[in-house]
Scaffold this active site. Structure first.
Site, mmCIF file in Angstrom:
data_model
loop_
_atom_site.group_PDB
_atom_site.id
_atom_site.type_symbol
_atom_site.label_atom_id
_atom_site.label_comp_id
_atom_site.label_asym_id
_atom_site.label_seq_id
_atom_site.Cartn_x
_atom_site.Cartn_y
_atom_site.Cartn_z
ATOM 1 N N HIS A 125 0.657 -1.323 -0.013
ATOM 2 C CA HIS A 125 -0.006 -0.280 -0.164
ATOM 3 C C HIS A 125 1.239 1.261 -0.059
ATOM 4 O O HIS A 125 -0.082 2.059 0.930
ATOM 5 C CB HIS A 125 -0.881 0.157 1.435
ATOM 6 C CG HIS A 125 -1.865 -1.414 0.876
ATOM 7 N ND1 HIS A 125 -2.898 -1.085 0.453
ATOM 8 C CD2 HIS A 125 -1.870 -2.298 1.562
ATOM 9 C CE1 HIS A 125 -3.572 -2.444 1.077
ATOM 10 N NE2 HIS A 125 -2.629 -3.029 1.273
ATOM 11 N N ASN B 38 -10.264 -3.363 1.971
ATOM 12 C CA ASN B 38 -9.916 -2.754 0.018
ATOM 13 C C ASN B 38 -11.008 -3.024 -0.712
ATOM 14 O O ASN B 38 -12.091 -3.249 -0.634
ATOM 15 C CB ASN B 38 -9.405 -5.004 -0.234
ATOM 16 C CG ASN B 38 -7.698 -5.119 0.168
ATOM 17 O OD1 ASN B 38 -6.667 -3.911 0.658
ATOM 18 N ND2 ASN B 38 -7.460 -6.048 0.681
#
Length: 793
Positions: free
Chosen positions: A163, A236
Site C-alpha cells: 500500500h 480493500n
C-alpha cells in the site's frame, strides 16, 4: 517580570521524614509533602486486586481505584510550574491532554512572514552559501546551509511494504439511525451523529512512485476519529483475499513484488513468481477471479466499493455480540477502466486516480459512499455452507442482505501530502468499544503486523502522536519517552496502580472500557493448541465459480483476457499449465478458452481438490457481484468531457453543450491540435486549454465532435484525432457528433448505425434531445457491446 516564590528551605529528594509531614510552615514544599502523604494514605492497599481473579471478574472488570486529591500539588511535577512564560506557558489544565485538539494546532501559514531557520532565526540570504570570498571555499560555519541540506537529506521515511502508493482526503461519516441494539460503537449511537474521518486509497503491490492504474487490489482504509478513540476500518476494494492465514502473507507479497534477481516487474502480478505461488495455493482461486476482473482497474477511487474483508463482531452495551461484514458502496456507482485504456493512461498520466480524487474534491463534487452492514448471528454462521472465518469467502447478499447504516463524504483535501497522507498510520488493532474481532487467522496476523510496521516506518513508538494520527478523544496513560515524544506529561507518576497520583489514570472498567467478547466461534475446550485449518476452509473453488458465473458476458470476457495477458507473461510453461489446471475446477469453459489462446497442445487435467465433496452452496448466482449491478445515480458530476475544436468549427452548438454539461457538474475542456487561441466559423475567439497530444482521448469520459467543415478538416489532418475517436469508441464511452463531425467517425473506422448504439449520438434536427441522450449515456455504464477481441476499430 517572572513570578517569584520565596524559598523557605531546601528539601532533599533522596530521603523523607519518618512521620507524617505537616503543612505547619505553610510553604509550598511542606504543603505538597503533606498533601501527597494524605493522598497516598487514602489508598492503603490495592482494593481492586481481588477483581483480577475469577471468571466473572474477567468478563466484567471493575473500575480502577481512585481518590480525589486534597489539592493539585501532589500530581504536579514541580512547584515552579506557576512560573509561566511565553514558551513554558501556564499550569496544565486539570484532566486535560492539551496536545489533543484539531489539526489547526499544527497548521502553518507563512503568508507575509520572512524565512527563518528551524530555530526561528531570520535568514538574510537564501540564495548563496557562506564562502571565504566570492570564489573561495564554502565555510563549515554556514549553519543555514547545513540545516537546510541536512533536513533535505532526511526528508524521506521508509515507504510502506504494501500500500505504498496512496492518496487520501478528510471527510465525515453520518449515521442514519441509532444502532445501539447491536453495537456500542460511538459512530452508531444516534441518528445524524457525525464522526470525522480520514480515508486513504492505495494500490498494494507497487512502490510509492508507481502508476495508479496498475491491475491490482486497492486499499480502502478509513480512520474514524470517534469520541471513544480512533477506529481504523482497514480494508480493500475486494471482499476476499488470496490467503487464509497470516502465516502466508510474507510469501504472497514476496511472490507478487518485483522478482528479486532483477527488480521487475514493477506494480504488476504478470510474472512467474506470482503465478507459481498462487497456482500452488488453490485457495487463491476466488481472489484471482476478482483480481483478473474489472475490479482491479477501477475508473476512479470515487467509483469503487470498499470492504472490511474479514468477519468482525459488533457488541452492544449489554455485552451481546453479532457477526458483521462491512461494505462501502459508492453513490456514483461502480465503474472501471478497460485494460487497453488503463495501459494507455498509465503512460499519459500515472497519477490518474490521485488527480481525479483531488480535482473532484476541489471542484466541490465530493465523493460519497454508503456504509452497509451484513449482520448475522453465531447460530446463522454455523449453518452456512462455508466458514465465515475464511477470508477467501464472501457471504452472498442473497444470503445476508446489506443493511445501509450511514454515509461517508470526503470534502477536504489534505494540506500537506507528507504530513497527512504519508504519515497516517492505520492499524487493524485500532478499535473502540462496540467493535471486536473474530477468530479469522488472517485478521489475527494483521492485528500485530500493522502496529509493527509503523514502528519501523515512522521511527518509534510515538507515531500515534503525529497530528494526523492523534485521536480527538483524550489520551491519558503511563506510556513515556521514546523517539519523537510530543506530549509533556505532568507529575511523577508513570505506573498503575498508584497512590501518589490518587490512582490516576485509573482503569475504566467494563462499564466504559473496551472488553473483548468472551465467546469464541466453535470453541472446544478439549482441543489442544494446533496448527491447521477447519475442513470448510478446504473448499477452494465453489465461490470462484459463483463469482465468474455471476458476471455479465462482457465482464467474463475481460476476466479471460486478463488471465491470458498475465499468463502470457509467465516464462515457465509448467506454471501456466498449473493455473489452467486449477481453473478447470472453477470454470471449465474459461480453462478451455485459456488453453487454446495460450497455445497449449492439450487441456491439462484438473488439479486434485483438497475437498472433493464440498457443501452444497446456498447461492449459485449473485447478480450483486457484477459491477453493472451498481450503476450509480446517473449523475455526470465530475465526469470529464473533451470538446474537439479547431479553427473554423461551428461554435454555437458546442457552446450550448458546454453550458448544459457544466451546469450538471461535468468538467468540459476544449481540446485542439495545439493549445492557444483560435477562431470559430462565427468569428468567436476560442481558447483551447488542452491539445490532442498532451491530453489524449483515453483520459476523458466522453468526447464531442464539432460541425464546420474547415474545423473538421483541420482535425482530420492530425493523426492524434483518429486515436482520440477510436479510443473513445473502443472503450465504450459516449460520443456526441455534430454534422460534418461524422466524417471523423468514418475516417476513424467507427461504424455509424443510428439508433443501435445509445452512446453514439449523432445530432441532426433535435439538438436538445440529442444532448439529453448524450448526458444520459455519460451517466450510465460503458457500452461493452462495441468490444471485439482482437479490436477491429
Amino acid at each position: 517580570m517572572p513570578n517569584r516564590r520565596k524559598t523557605t528551605r531546601a528539601t532533599p529528594t533522596d530521603s523523607g521524614p519518618a512521620g507524617s509531614p505537616t503543612a505547619a510552615n505553610a510553604d509550598g514544599i511542606s504543603q505538597k509533602a503533606a498533601d501527597t502523604q494524605a493522598l497516598a494514605a487514602s489508598i492503603p492497599f490495592n482494593t481492586t486486586k481481588p477483581q483480577e481473579h475469577g471468571l466473572q471478574n474477567a468478563l466484567a472488570p471493575g473500575e480502577g481505584d481512585t481518590v480525589v486529591a486534597p489539592s493539585r500539588l501532589p500530581s504536579g511535577s514541580t512547584l515552579t510550574e506557576i512560573n509561566g512564560n511565553d514558551k513554558a506557558g501556564s499550569v496544565a489544565v486539570e484532566g486535560l491532554n492539551a496536545s489533543i485538539d484539531t489539526l489547526d494546532r499544527v497548521r502553518v501559514d507563512s503568508a507575509g512572514r520572512p524565512l527563518t531557520t528551524n530555530q526561528g532565526t531570520l535568514i538574510s540570504d537564501n540564495q548563496n552559501s557562506l564562502k571565504d570570498g566570492l570564489r573561495g571555499p564554502v565555510l563549515l560555519e554556514d549553519f543555514v546551509l547545513r540545516e537546510k541540506i541536512t533536513h533535505f537529506d532526511h526528508e524521506r521515511i521508509p515507504e510502506r511494504i504494501v500500500h505504498a502508493r496512496g492518496s487520501a482526503a478528510h471527510g465525515f461519516f453520518e449515521c442514519y439511525d441509532a444502532l445501539s441494539d447491536i453495537t456500542a460503537a460511538a459512530p452508531f449511537q444516534a441518528a445524524g451523529k457525525v464522526t470525522p474521518v480520514f480515508v486513504r486509497f492505495s494500490t498494494v503491490a507497487g512502490e510509492r512512485g508507481s502508476k495508479d492504474t496498475a491491475r491490482d487490489v486497492r486499499g480502502f482504509a478509513v480512520k474514524f476519529y470517534t469520541d471513544q478513540g480512533n477506529w481504523d476500518l482497514v480494508g480493500n476494494n475486494m471482499p476476499v483475499f488470496f490467503i487464509q492465514d497470516a502465516m502466508k502473507f510474507p510469501d504472497l507479497i514476496h511472490a507478487v513484488k518485483p522478482e528479486p534477481h532483477h527488480g521487475m516487474p514493477q506494480a504488476a502480478s504478470a510474472h512467474d513468481t506470482f503465478w507459481d505461488f498462487v497456482s500452488l495455493m488453490p485457495e487463491s482461486t476466488h481472489m484471482l477471479m476478482w483480481q483478473m476482473s474489472d475490479r482491479a482497474i477501477p475508473r476512479s477511487y470515487r467509483t469503487m466499493q470498499g470492504f472490511g474483508v474479514h468477519t468482525f463482531r459488533l457488541v452492544n452495551a449489554a455485552g451481546e455480540s453479532v457477526f458483521c461484514k462491512f461494505h462501502w458502496n459508492p453513490t456514483a456507482g461502480t465503474h472501471s477502466l478497460v485494460w487497453d485504456e488503463a495501459v494507455k493512461i498509465s503512460g499519459a498520466d500515472p497519477d490518474f486516480h490521485r488527480r481525479d480524487l483531488w480535482e473532484a474534491i476541489e471542484a466541490g463534487a465530493y465523493p460519497e459512499w454508503e456504509l452497509c452492514l451484513q449482520v448475522f448471528t453465531e447460530d446463522e454462521a454455523e449453518r452456512f455452507s462455508f466458514d465465515i472465518l475464511d477470508a477467501t469467502k464472501i457471504i452472498p447478499e442473497e444470503l445476508v442482505p446489506l443493511r445501509p447504516v450511514g454515509r461517508m463524504v470526503l470534502n477536504r483535501n489534505p494540506d500537506n501530502f507528507f504530513a497527512e497522507t504519508e504519515q497516517v498510520a492505520f492499524c487493524t488493532s485500532n478499535v473502540v468499544p462496540g467493535i471486536d474481532f473474530s477468530n479469522d487467522p488472517l485478521l489475527a496476523g494483521r492485528i500485530h503486523s500493522y502496529v509493527d510496521t509503523q514502528l519501523s516506518r515512522l521511527g518509534g513508538p510515538n507515531f500515534h502522536e503525529l497530528p494526523i494520527n492523534a485521536p480527538l478523544a483524550q489520551v491519558h496513560n503511563n506510556q513515556r519517552d521514546g523517539m519523537h515524544r510530543q506530549a509533556i506529561p505532568r507529575g511523577r507518576v508513570a505506573y498503575e496502580p498508584n497512590s501518589l497520583g490518587g490512582g490516576c489514570p485509573f482503569q475504566a472498567g467494563a462499564a466504559h472500557g473496551f472488553v473483548s467478547v468472551p465467546a469464541r466461534l466453535r470453541a472446544r475446550e478439549e482441543q489442544a493448541k494446533v496448527r491447521g485449518k477447519p475442513e470448510a476452509f478446504a473448499d477452494h473453488y465453489t465461490q470462484a465459480t459463483l463469482f465468474y458465473d455471476s458476471q455479465s458476458p462482457a465482464e467474463q470476457a475481460h476476466i479471460a483476457a486478463a488471465f491470458r495477458f498475465e499468463l502470457s507473461k509467465v516464462t515457465v510453461p509448467a506454471v501456466r499449465e498449473r493455473v489452467v489446471a486449477s481453473l478447470r475446477n472453477a470454470s471449465e469453459s474459461l480453462a478451455r478458452q485459456l488453453a487454446t489462446e495460450l497455445g497449449m497442445p492439450s487441456l491439462p487435467d484438473a488439479l486434485p481438490k483438497a475437498l472433493e465433496q464440498p457443501a452444497e452452496p446456498e447461492v449459485r448466482l449473485s447478480p450483486a457481484l457484477s459491477l453493472l449491478a451498481r450503476p450509480g445515480d446517473g449523475a455526470v458530476t465530475a465526469r470529464k468531457v473533451a470538446v474537439l475544436v479547431a479553427a473554423g468549427v461551428n461554435w454555437a452548438p458546442l457552446a450550448g453543450v458546454r453550458d448544459r454539461l457544466t451546469q450538471a457538474g461535468a468538467v468540459v475542456r476544449l481540446v485542439a491540435p495545439f493549445i492557444g487561441l483560435l477562431r470559430s466559423a462565427e468569428g468567436t475567439e476560442l481558447d483551447a486549454e488542452a491539445s490532442l497530444e498532451n491530453e489524449p482521448g483515453f483520459l476523458f469520459d466522453a468526447i464531442v465532435l464539432p460541425d464546420g467543415q474547415d474545423g473538421v478538416d483541420a482535425l482530420a489532418a492530425n493523426a492524434h484525432t483518429m486515436d482520440f475517436v477510436r479510443d473513445t469508441y473502443r472503450h465504450g464511452k459516449p460520443l456526441l457528433v455534430f454534422g460534418a463531425g461524422t466524417g471523423l467517425l468514418a475516417a476513424a473506422g467507427v461504424p455509424q448505425q443510428p439508433g443501435q448504439d445509445p452512446a453514439l449520438v449523432i445530432v441532426q434536427d433535435d439538438a436538445p434531445g440529442a444532448v439529453a441522450a448524450f448526458m444520459q449515456a455519460l451517466g450510465a455504464p460503458r457500452r461493452f457491446e462495441r468490444e471485439t477481441d482482437p479490436p477491429q476499430v
